[in-house]
Motif scaffolding. Structure first.
Motif, PDB file in Angstrom:
ATOM      1  N   PRO A  62      35.854  61.969  55.811  1.00 53.87           N
ATOM      2  CA  PRO A  62      37.092  62.679  56.148  1.00 53.87           C
ATOM      3  C   PRO A  62      38.253  62.180  55.279  1.00 53.87           C
ATOM      4  O   PRO A  62      38.273  61.017  54.859  1.00 53.87           O
ATOM      5  N   ILE A  63      39.211  63.054  55.039  1.00 53.25           N
ATOM      6  CA  ILE A  63      40.348  62.716  54.183  1.00 53.25           C
ATOM      7  C   ILE A  63      41.054  61.459  54.672  1.00 53.25           C
ATOM      8  O   ILE A  63      41.434  60.598  53.872  1.00 53.25           O
ATOM      9  N   SER A  64      41.229  61.306  55.971  1.00 47.57           N
ATOM     10  CA  SER A  64      41.914  60.117  56.497  1.00 47.57           C
ATOM     11  C   SER A  64      41.181  58.839  56.110  1.00 47.57           C
ATOM     12  O   SER A  64      41.804  57.837  55.748  1.00 47.57           O
ATOM     13  N   GLN A  65      39.860  58.878  56.134  1.00 41.64           N
ATOM     14  CA  GLN A  65      39.063  57.721  55.734  1.00 41.64           C
ATOM     15  C   GLN A  65      39.175  57.483  54.225  1.00 41.64           C
ATOM     16  O   GLN A  65      39.247  56.356  53.768  1.00 41.64           O
ATOM     17  N   CYS A  66      39.186  58.568  53.458  1.00 40.00           N
ATOM     18  CA  CYS A  66      39.321  58.447  51.998  1.00 40.00           C
ATOM     19  C   CYS A  66      40.637  57.767  51.644  1.00 40.00           C
ATOM     20  O   CYS A  66      40.683  56.896  50.773  1.00 40.00           O
ATOM     21  N   LEU A  67      41.699  58.167  52.321  1.00 37.36           N
ATOM     22  CA  LEU A  67      43.010  57.575  52.072  1.00 37.36           C
ATOM     23  C   LEU A  67      43.028  56.098  52.436  1.00 37.36           C
ATOM     24  O   LEU A  67      43.577  55.268  51.704  1.00 37.36           O
ATOM     25  N   GLU A  68      42.423  55.767  53.565  1.00 39.35           N
ATOM     26  CA  GLU A  68      42.396  54.370  54.003  1.00 39.35           C
ATOM     27  C   GLU A  68      41.594  53.500  53.030  1.00 39.35           C
ATOM     28  O   GLU A  68      42.018  52.401  52.664  1.00 39.35           O
ATOM     29  N   ILE A  69      40.480  54.004  52.602  1.00 36.68           N
ATOM     30  CA  ILE A  69      39.641  53.264  51.654  1.00 36.68           C
ATOM     31  C   ILE A  69      40.382  53.077  50.335  1.00 36.68           C
ATOM     32  O   ILE A  69      40.376  51.995  49.751  1.00 36.68           O
ATOM     33  N   GLY A  70      41.050  54.121  49.865  1.00 35.79           N
ATOM     34  CA  GLY A  70      41.843  54.019  48.644  1.00 35.79           C
ATOM     35  C   GLY A  70      42.947  52.987  48.774  1.00 35.79           C
ATOM     36  O   GLY A  70      43.179  52.181  47.861  1.00 35.79           O
ATOM     37  N   ALA A  71      43.616  52.976  49.916  1.00 38.10           N
ATOM     38  CA  ALA A  71      44.707  52.028  50.131  1.00 38.10           C
ATOM     39  C   ALA A  71      44.206  50.584  50.168  1.00 38.10           C
ATOM     40  O   ALA A  71      44.843  49.684  49.610  1.00 38.10           O
ATOM     41  N   ILE A  72      43.074  50.372  50.798  1.00 37.14           N
ATOM     42  CA  ILE A  72      42.527  49.009  50.879  1.00 37.14           C
ATOM     43  C   ILE A  72      42.163  48.490  49.491  1.00 37.14           C
ATOM     44  O   ILE A  72      42.532  47.382  49.115  1.00 37.14           O
ATOM     45  N   TRP A  73      41.456  49.305  48.715  1.00 40.71           N
ATOM     46  CA  TRP A  73      41.027  48.824  47.394  1.00 40.71           C
ATOM     47  C   TRP A  73      42.224  48.630  46.467  1.00 40.71           C
ATOM     48  O   TRP A  73      42.292  47.677  45.707  1.00 40.71           O
ATOM     49  N   ALA A  74      43.207  49.531  46.562  1.00 42.87           N
ATOM     50  CA  ALA A  74      44.415  49.382  45.742  1.00 42.87           C
ATOM     51  C   ALA A  74      45.175  48.122  46.131  1.00 42.87           C
ATOM     52  O   ALA A  74      45.661  47.382  45.267  1.00 42.87           O
ATOM     53  N   ALA A  75      45.255  47.862  47.441  1.00 40.37           N
ATOM     54  CA  ALA A  75      45.944  46.644  47.898  1.00 40.37           C
ATOM     55  C   ALA A  75      45.239  45.398  47.368  1.00 40.37           C
ATOM     56  O   ALA A  75      45.896  44.448  46.922  1.00 40.37           O
ATOM     57  N   LYS A  76      43.924  45.404  47.407  1.00 39.71           N
ATOM     58  CA  LYS A  76      43.178  44.255  46.894  1.00 39.71           C
ATOM     59  C   LYS A  76      43.345  44.107  45.383  1.00 39.71           C
ATOM     60  O   LYS A  76      43.341  43.000  44.853  1.00 39.71           O
ATOM     61  N   SER A  77      43.509  45.231  44.685  1.00 38.36           N
ATOM     62  CA  SER A  77      43.605  45.163  43.224  1.00 38.36           C
ATOM     63  C   SER A  77      44.899  44.512  42.751  1.00 38.36           C
ATOM     64  O   SER A  77      44.922  43.920  41.679  1.00 38.36           O
ATOM     65  N   GLY A  95      47.415  52.496  41.208  1.00 38.53           N
ATOM     66  CA  GLY A  95      47.232  53.930  41.450  1.00 38.53           C
ATOM     67  C   GLY A  95      45.873  54.423  40.996  1.00 38.53           C
ATOM     68  O   GLY A  95      45.225  55.222  41.677  1.00 38.53           O
ATOM     69  N   ASP A  96      45.439  53.944  39.842  1.00 44.86           N
ATOM     70  CA  ASP A  96      44.104  54.306  39.338  1.00 44.86           C
ATOM     71  C   ASP A  96      43.025  53.811  40.286  1.00 44.86           C
ATOM     72  O   ASP A  96      42.035  54.502  40.548  1.00 44.86           O
ATOM     73  N   THR A  97      43.212  52.599  40.794  1.00 47.35           N
ATOM     74  CA  THR A  97      42.244  52.024  41.730  1.00 47.35           C
ATOM     75  C   THR A  97      42.198  52.839  43.015  1.00 47.35           C
ATOM     76  O   THR A  97      41.119  53.132  43.539  1.00 47.35           O
ATOM     77  N   PHE A  98      43.387  53.220  43.508  1.00 51.30           N
ATOM     78  CA  PHE A  98      43.451  54.045  44.716  1.00 51.30           C
ATOM     79  C   PHE A  98      42.675  55.346  44.502  1.00 51.30           C
ATOM     80  O   PHE A  98      41.840  55.735  45.324  1.00 51.30           O
ATOM     81  N   PHE A  99      42.951  56.009  43.387  1.00 50.41           N
ATOM     82  CA  PHE A  99      42.319  57.292  43.117  1.00 50.41           C
ATOM     83  C   PHE A  99      40.808  57.156  42.966  1.00 50.41           C
ATOM     84  O   PHE A  99      40.046  57.986  43.471  1.00 50.41           O
ATOM     85  N   ALA A 100      40.361  56.109  42.303  1.00 47.80           N
ATOM     86  CA  ALA A 100      38.922  55.886  42.133  1.00 47.80           C
ATOM     87  C   ALA A 100      38.238  55.695  43.481  1.00 47.80           C
ATOM     88  O   ALA A 100      37.184  56.289  43.751  1.00 47.80           O
ATOM     89  N   SER A 128      44.830  43.214  36.240  1.00 44.48           N
ATOM     90  CA  SER A 128      44.940  44.677  36.305  1.00 44.48           C
ATOM     91  C   SER A 128      43.589  45.340  36.510  1.00 44.48           C
ATOM     92  O   SER A 128      43.320  46.413  36.008  1.00 44.48           O
ATOM     93  N   CYS A 129      42.723  44.665  37.218  1.00 43.43           N
ATOM     94  CA  CYS A 129      41.376  45.165  37.450  1.00 43.43           C
ATOM     95  C   CYS A 129      41.021  44.894  38.909  1.00 43.43           C
ATOM     96  O   CYS A 129      41.211  43.781  39.390  1.00 43.43           O
ATOM     97  N   PRO A 130      40.546  45.922  39.616  1.00 46.22           N
ATOM     98  CA  PRO A 130      40.204  45.689  41.019  1.00 46.22           C
ATOM     99  C   PRO A 130      39.000  44.775  41.170  1.00 46.22           C
ATOM    100  O   PRO A 130      38.155  44.715  40.279  1.00 46.22           O
ATOM    101  N   PRO A 131      38.920  44.086  42.295  1.00 49.60           N
ATOM    102  CA  PRO A 131      37.731  43.266  42.544  1.00 49.60           C
ATOM    103  C   PRO A 131      36.523  44.170  42.774  1.00 49.60           C
ATOM    104  O   PRO A 131      36.677  45.342  43.095  1.00 49.60           O
ATOM    105  N   PRO A 132      35.327  43.651  42.597  1.00 47.34           N
ATOM    106  CA  PRO A 132      34.127  44.464  42.828  1.00 47.34           C
ATOM    107  C   PRO A 132      34.123  45.041  44.244  1.00 47.34           C
ATOM    108  O   PRO A 132      34.502  44.373  45.203  1.00 47.34           O
ATOM    109  N   TRP A 133      33.699  46.276  44.342  1.00 54.67           N
ATOM    110  CA  TRP A 133      33.669  46.994  45.620  1.00 54.67           C
ATOM    111  C   TRP A 133      32.947  46.186  46.694  1.00 54.67           C
ATOM    112  O   TRP A 133      33.419  46.036  47.797  1.00 54.67           O
ATOM    113  N   GLY A 134      31.805  45.640  46.367  1.00 59.05           N
ATOM    114  CA  GLY A 134      30.996  44.905  47.331  1.00 59.05           C
ATOM    115  C   GLY A 134      31.600  43.587  47.783  1.00 59.05           C
ATOM    116  O   GLY A 134      31.144  42.992  48.749  1.00 59.05           O
TER     117      GLY A 134
END
Length: 85
Positions: free
Chosen positions: A28-43, A12-17, A49-55
């Motif tokens: 756009p909000i839809s893109q923000c949500l999608e990006i949050g979901a992708i990074w949270a899924a990867k985390s 959840g923290d990763t999604f929010f970040a 308990s730490c997400p992978p580097p953004w890059g």
């Protein structure tokens, strides 16, 4: 997103970040949500308990660039419309 979950702590923290990063870039909000979901899924695929580097997540870089490009185009079109009025 289908992932191989190892530890969901901090997802959840990763999604929010990620959502906030996308918001900062005025996406756009839809893109923000999608990006949050992708990074949270990867985390949740890591055991630390730490997400992978953004890059290190190519999908995020592609999404961010596409969203930025479309957002710039939309802002330019809106400015042109405003000037015509």
């Amino acid at each position: 997103f289908a992932v191989n979950q190892k530890d969901a702590t901090g997802a959840g923290d990763t999604f929010f970040a990620a959502f906030l990063v996308a918001q900062f870039h005025e996406l756009p909000i839809s893109q923000c949500l999608e990006i949050g979901a992708i990074w949270a899924a990867k985390s949740v695929e890591t055991q630390f308990s730490c997400p992978p580097p953004w890059g290190s997540i190519p999908e995020l870089e592609v999404l961010m660039q596409q969203a930025k490009d479309s957002g710039r185009k939309e802002r330019l079109e809106n400015r042109k419309k405003e000037k015509m009025q």
